[in-house]
Scaffold this motif. Structure first.
Motif, mmCIF file in Angstrom:
data_model
loop_
_atom_site.group_PDB
_atom_site.id
_atom_site.type_symbol
_atom_site.label_atom_id
_atom_site.label_comp_id
_atom_site.label_asym_id
_atom_site.label_seq_id
_atom_site.Cartn_x
_atom_site.Cartn_y
_atom_site.Cartn_z
ATOM 1 N N UNK A 113 0.840 -1.191 0.000
ATOM 2 C CA UNK A 113 0.000 0.000 0.000
ATOM 3 C C UNK A 113 0.876 1.242 0.000
ATOM 4 N N UNK A 114 0.369 2.302 -0.632
ATOM 5 C CA UNK A 114 1.026 3.607 -0.621
ATOM 6 C C UNK A 114 0.020 4.627 -0.103
ATOM 7 N N UNK A 115 0.519 5.799 0.227
ATOM 8 C CA UNK A 115 -0.325 6.879 0.748
ATOM 9 C C UNK A 115 -0.370 7.988 -0.287
ATOM 10 N N UNK A 116 -1.565 8.405 -0.646
ATOM 11 C CA UNK A 116 -1.779 9.418 -1.671
ATOM 12 C C UNK A 116 -2.361 10.679 -1.040
ATOM 13 N N UNK A 117 -1.788 11.821 -1.399
ATOM 14 C CA UNK A 117 -2.308 13.091 -0.879
ATOM 15 C C UNK A 117 -1.833 14.220 -1.782
ATOM 16 N N UNK A 118 -2.433 15.368 -1.623
ATOM 17 C CA UNK A 118 -2.047 16.548 -2.365
ATOM 18 C C UNK A 118 -1.661 17.673 -1.425
ATOM 19 N N UNK A 154 6.157 6.935 5.380
ATOM 20 C CA UNK A 154 6.142 8.371 5.124
ATOM 21 C C UNK A 154 7.263 8.873 4.254
ATOM 22 N N UNK A 155 8.027 7.980 3.627
ATOM 23 C CA UNK A 155 9.092 8.396 2.717
ATOM 24 C C UNK A 155 8.493 8.726 1.356
ATOM 25 N N UNK A 156 8.806 9.881 0.828
ATOM 26 C CA UNK A 156 8.299 10.286 -0.478
ATOM 27 C C UNK A 156 8.890 9.399 -1.572
ATOM 28 N N UNK A 188 -2.268 -0.978 -3.504
ATOM 29 C CA UNK A 188 -3.412 -0.190 -3.096
ATOM 30 C C UNK A 188 -2.944 1.138 -2.543
ATOM 31 N N UNK A 189 -3.885 2.038 -2.329
ATOM 32 C CA UNK A 189 -3.549 3.376 -1.825
ATOM 33 C C UNK A 189 -4.586 3.827 -0.815
ATOM 34 N N UNK A 190 -4.121 4.578 0.188
ATOM 35 C CA UNK A 190 -4.997 5.226 1.155
ATOM 36 C C UNK A 190 -5.005 6.716 0.850
ATOM 37 N N UNK A 191 -6.190 7.321 0.846
ATOM 38 C CA UNK A 191 -6.319 8.731 0.516
ATOM 39 C C UNK A 191 -7.384 9.367 1.401
ATOM 40 N N UNK A 232 -5.524 7.554 10.730
ATOM 41 C CA UNK A 232 -4.352 7.161 11.511
ATOM 42 C C UNK A 232 -3.257 6.599 10.615
ATOM 43 N N UNK A 233 -3.654 5.798 9.616
ATOM 44 C CA UNK A 233 -2.659 5.233 8.714
ATOM 45 C C UNK A 233 -2.080 6.282 7.779
ATOM 46 N N UNK A 234 -2.877 7.313 7.474
ATOM 47 C CA UNK A 234 -2.423 8.355 6.565
ATOM 48 C C UNK A 234 -1.549 9.403 7.240
ATOM 49 N N UNK A 235 -1.407 9.346 8.531
ATOM 50 C CA UNK A 235 -0.633 10.376 9.241
ATOM 51 C C UNK A 235 0.808 10.433 8.762
ATOM 52 N N UNK A 236 1.353 9.285 8.355
ATOM 53 C CA UNK A 236 2.749 9.264 7.897
ATOM 54 C C UNK A 236 2.943 10.102 6.641
ATOM 55 N N UNK A 237 1.879 10.275 5.861
ATOM 56 C CA UNK A 237 1.988 11.076 4.645
ATOM 57 C C UNK A 237 2.347 12.519 4.956
ATOM 58 N N UNK A 238 1.821 13.043 6.053
ATOM 59 C CA UNK A 238 2.117 14.423 6.426
ATOM 60 C C UNK A 238 3.585 14.606 6.780
#
Length: 277
Positions: A113-118, A154-156, A188-191, A232-238
């Motif tokens: 899984x990866x984390x997607x955000x803008x 959380x690594x880009x 998969x991705x979390x957004x 909670x899982x998406x927090x690493x994206x920040x």
């Protein structure tokens, strides 16, 4: 740049010192890129060594040092420092991974899984019709929109091309064909809720978002708990965006989308070299 251990004396001897908060490995990586580029183009000499050029460019990117200040402290012209800056930024941006290659790399490492955000990178407001598309109604400021993918820590791993600030995140994701790329890589991705409706295959989704309440249809306890788990899982994206915005040159971006894309991709390479979780 020579390290000063004693205070300067006299009106002409004032020294401005600034600590470059980067590892020596990052400085050496940039210096090696410059050396390789000089050999490729057949340049016989430069006013300063590749190591000093790397330190000057990194100081501008990291601490937003003025070109004239760095030029005066190293006995070169501001136009020379600007040329070095554009040259190094171009070399670094060329090393930024493409979306499909970045996803395949995560798959090879066993990721699922990866984390997607803008994020919106603010730009200095300019007059004229050309800057109107950069106004974001969501953030109430002028800026450029970027999408980014991070791994579970959380690594880009990838950053998109710049879009005007008025663009929506879901439109930018569709333009980059993120759903198709994720299916090809088997990931998969979390957004967040800004990407609700992005996945066009509800029976086999690759992008998981929270649930959005509507008028007359409040969320149930189970749906609220699911939203909390996704958040909670998406927090690493920040954390990935925070590492990227530590480069203070982003505080005064005043350029078109093409040059901004090159700058952000160069900073992505430097961030990955500096941060590893």
């Amino acid at each position: 740049m020579r390290k000063k251990t004693s205070p300067a004396e006299g009106p002409e001897g004032f020294v401005y010192q600034c600590r470059l908060s980067l590892s020596s490995a990052t400085v050496n990586m940039v210096a090696d890129l410059i050396r390789g580029h000089l050999r490729k183009i057949g340049s016989r000499w430069r006013k300063l060594t590749p190591g000093k050029i790397a330190v000057i460019v990194l100081a501008i990117l990291r601490h937003d040092q003025r070109l004239c200040d760095m030029a005066g402290g190293n006995d070169v012209s501001a136009s020379t420092v600007r040329r070095w800056l554009l040259e190094v930024v171009g070399l670094l941006a060329a090393r930024a991974p493409r979306l499909d290659r970045a996803l395949r790399k995560i798959t090879r490492k066993g990721g699922v899984v990866v984390l997607l955000d803008g994020t919106l990178v603010r730009t200095r407001r300019r007059t004229g019709d050309e800057n109107r598309p950069n106004y974001s109604g969501k953030h109430k400021v002028h800026g450029l929109l970027f999408l980014a993918l991070t791994d579970e820590k959380g690594n880009l791993v990838w950053i998109s091309a710049a879009k005007p600030g008025r663009s929506s995140e879901i439109t930018a994701a569709r333009h980059n064909k993120i759903c198709a790329k994720l299916r090809e890589a088997g990931l998969g991705a979390l957004a967040d809720l800004g990407f609700v409706g992005l996945d066009d295959d509800p029976d086999d989704p690759v992008i998981v978002t929270g649930r959005r309440a509507s008028r007359g249809h409040p969320l149930t306890k189970a749906q609220k708990e699911a939203n909390r788990l996704v958040s909670r899982e998406r927090a690493a994206n920040e954390h990935g965006f925070a590492d990227l915005k530590n480069w203070r040159i982003l505080t005064k971006v005043r350029m078109n989308t093409r040059h901004a894309t090159t700058l952000l991709r160069a900073l992505l390479v430097l961030t990955n070299a500096e941060v590893s979780r």
